[in-house]
Design an enzyme around this catalytic site. Structure first.
Site, PDB file in Angstrom:
ATOM      1  N   HIS A 199       0.838  -1.206   0.000  1.00 50.77           N
ATOM      2  CA  HIS A 199       0.000   0.000   0.000  1.00 50.77           C
ATOM      3  C   HIS A 199       0.867   1.248   0.000  1.00 50.77           C
ATOM      4  O   HIS A 199       1.984   1.253   0.522  1.00 50.77           O
ATOM      5  CB  HIS A 199      -0.957   0.025   1.194  1.00 50.77           C
ATOM      6  CG  HIS A 199      -0.286  -0.144   2.521  1.00 50.77           C
ATOM      7  ND1 HIS A 199       0.078  -1.377   3.000  1.00 50.77           N
ATOM      8  CD2 HIS A 199       0.094   0.759   3.459  1.00 50.77           C
ATOM      9  CE1 HIS A 199       0.647  -1.226   4.183  1.00 50.77           C
ATOM     10  NE2 HIS A 199       0.684   0.059   4.480  1.00 50.77           N
TER      11      HIS A 199
ATOM     12  N   HIS B 254       0.647   5.293   1.153  1.00 49.11           N
ATOM     13  CA  HIS B 254      -0.071   6.299   1.927  1.00 49.11           C
ATOM     14  C   HIS B 254      -0.043   7.616   1.147  1.00 49.11           C
ATOM     15  O   HIS B 254       1.010   8.029   0.644  1.00 49.11           O
ATOM     16  CB  HIS B 254       0.637   6.575   3.261  1.00 49.11           C
ATOM     17  CG  HIS B 254       0.724   5.399   4.180  1.00 49.11           C
ATOM     18  ND1 HIS B 254      -0.092   5.251   5.275  1.00 49.11           N
ATOM     19  CD2 HIS B 254       1.548   4.328   4.187  1.00 49.11           C
ATOM     20  CE1 HIS B 254       0.232   4.134   5.919  1.00 49.11           C
ATOM     21  NE2 HIS B 254       1.231   3.559   5.279  1.00 49.11           N
TER      22      HIS B 254
HETATM   23  P1  AMP Z   1       1.765   0.442   7.334  1.00 48.14           P
HETATM   24  O1  AMP Z   1       2.402   0.645   8.669  1.00 48.14           O
HETATM   25  O2  AMP Z   1       2.424   1.195   6.231  1.00 48.14           O
HETATM   26  O3  AMP Z   1       1.642  -1.042   7.063  1.00 48.14           O
HETATM   27  O4  AMP Z   1       0.335   1.073   7.443  1.00 48.14           O
HETATM   28  C1  AMP Z   1      -0.856   0.394   7.607  1.00 48.14           C
HETATM   29  C2  AMP Z   1      -1.908   1.442   7.671  1.00 48.14           C
HETATM   30  O5  AMP Z   1      -3.158   0.808   7.579  1.00 48.14           O
HETATM   31  C3  AMP Z   1      -1.914   2.255   8.967  1.00 48.14           C
HETATM   32  O6  AMP Z   1      -1.784   3.634   8.641  1.00 48.14           O
HETATM   33  C4  AMP Z   1      -3.259   1.928   9.603  1.00 48.14           C
HETATM   34  O7  AMP Z   1      -3.842   3.051  10.226  1.00 48.14           O
HETATM   35  C5  AMP Z   1      -4.064   1.474   8.412  1.00 48.14           C
HETATM   36  N1  AMP Z   1      -5.128   0.525   8.690  1.00 48.14           N
HETATM   37  C6  AMP Z   1      -5.094  -0.572   9.468  1.00 48.14           C
HETATM   38  N2  AMP Z   1      -6.277  -1.219   9.423  1.00 48.14           N
HETATM   39  C7  AMP Z   1      -7.075  -0.518   8.579  1.00 48.14           C
HETATM   40  C8  AMP Z   1      -8.418  -0.683   8.108  1.00 48.14           C
HETATM   41  N3  AMP Z   1      -9.184  -1.698   8.501  1.00 48.14           N
HETATM   42  N4  AMP Z   1      -8.913   0.247   7.252  1.00 48.14           N
HETATM   43  C9  AMP Z   1      -8.156   1.301   6.849  1.00 48.14           C
HETATM   44  N5  AMP Z   1      -6.876   1.483   7.253  1.00 48.14           N
HETATM   45  C10 AMP Z   1      -6.350   0.605   8.104  1.00 48.14           C
END
Ligand code: AMP
Length: 139
Positions: free
Chosen positions: A103, A105
């Site tokens: 993903h 951001h």
């Molecule tokens: P990362 O640390 O780059 O893997 O980021 C994962 C991101 O996913 C974090 O910013 C979380 O806030 C976000 N996240 C986790 N669960 C969900 C969810 N169910 N829906 C939307 N975002 C999420």
């Protein structure tokens, strides 16, 4: 590297098993609001094809994802009334990755905005829905 887990939380979002605030979708990619936003309008872009992160992704998939990142970033800036954006992307836990489905951001930013810590507090659902609507309307 550890294998991709098809039961990760973003794979469940793609399958419709977990709700999300959708911003954009096409054949190969999906964009939705981050539930723990670092700034207002923080959203995520993911490929529909599973990979843990950038390191094991098919380069052809990456090309499609980055095109969606550009499209949604422009809409997030316009829709949130921002002036620019940061794109962040983490690979493996020591680098800050917490969800193991690739993903990107998108953080729309105005002059003087401060960015909250990564994976902080949950945002109000109504606020996320309103921000998703603003971004969708700017696509
Ligand atoms: P990362 O640390 O780059 O893997 O980021 C994962 C991101 O996913 C974090 O910013 C979380 O806030 C976000 N996240 C986790 N669960 C969900 C969810 N169910 N829906 C939307 N975002 C999420």
């Amino acid at each position: 590297m550890t294998a991709y887990d098809p039961n990760n939380i973003f794979a469940k979002i793609l399958k419709g098993e977990i709700p999300s605030h959708k911003v954009y979708e096409d054949e190969h990619t999906y964009a939705f609001m981050d539930v723990m936003p670092m700034v207002d309008g923080h959203c995520l872009v993911i490929p529909k094809q599973g990979s843990r992160n950038l390191l094991d992704a098919d380069p052809a998939v990456l090309a499609g994802v980055i095109a969606t990142v550009q499209k949604v970033a422009k809409a997030a800036i316009k829709g949130m009334g921002a002036e620019g954006c940061q794109i962040r992307q983490f690979n493996e836990a020591p680098a800050g990755q917490t969800v193991f489905h690739l993903h990107f951001h998108i953080l729309p930013l105005r002059t003087g905005d401060s960015v909250k810590p990564h994976v902080g507090g949950m945002a109000d659902n109504a606020v996320l829905a309103r921000h998703a609507e603003l971004i969708r309307a700017a696509l």
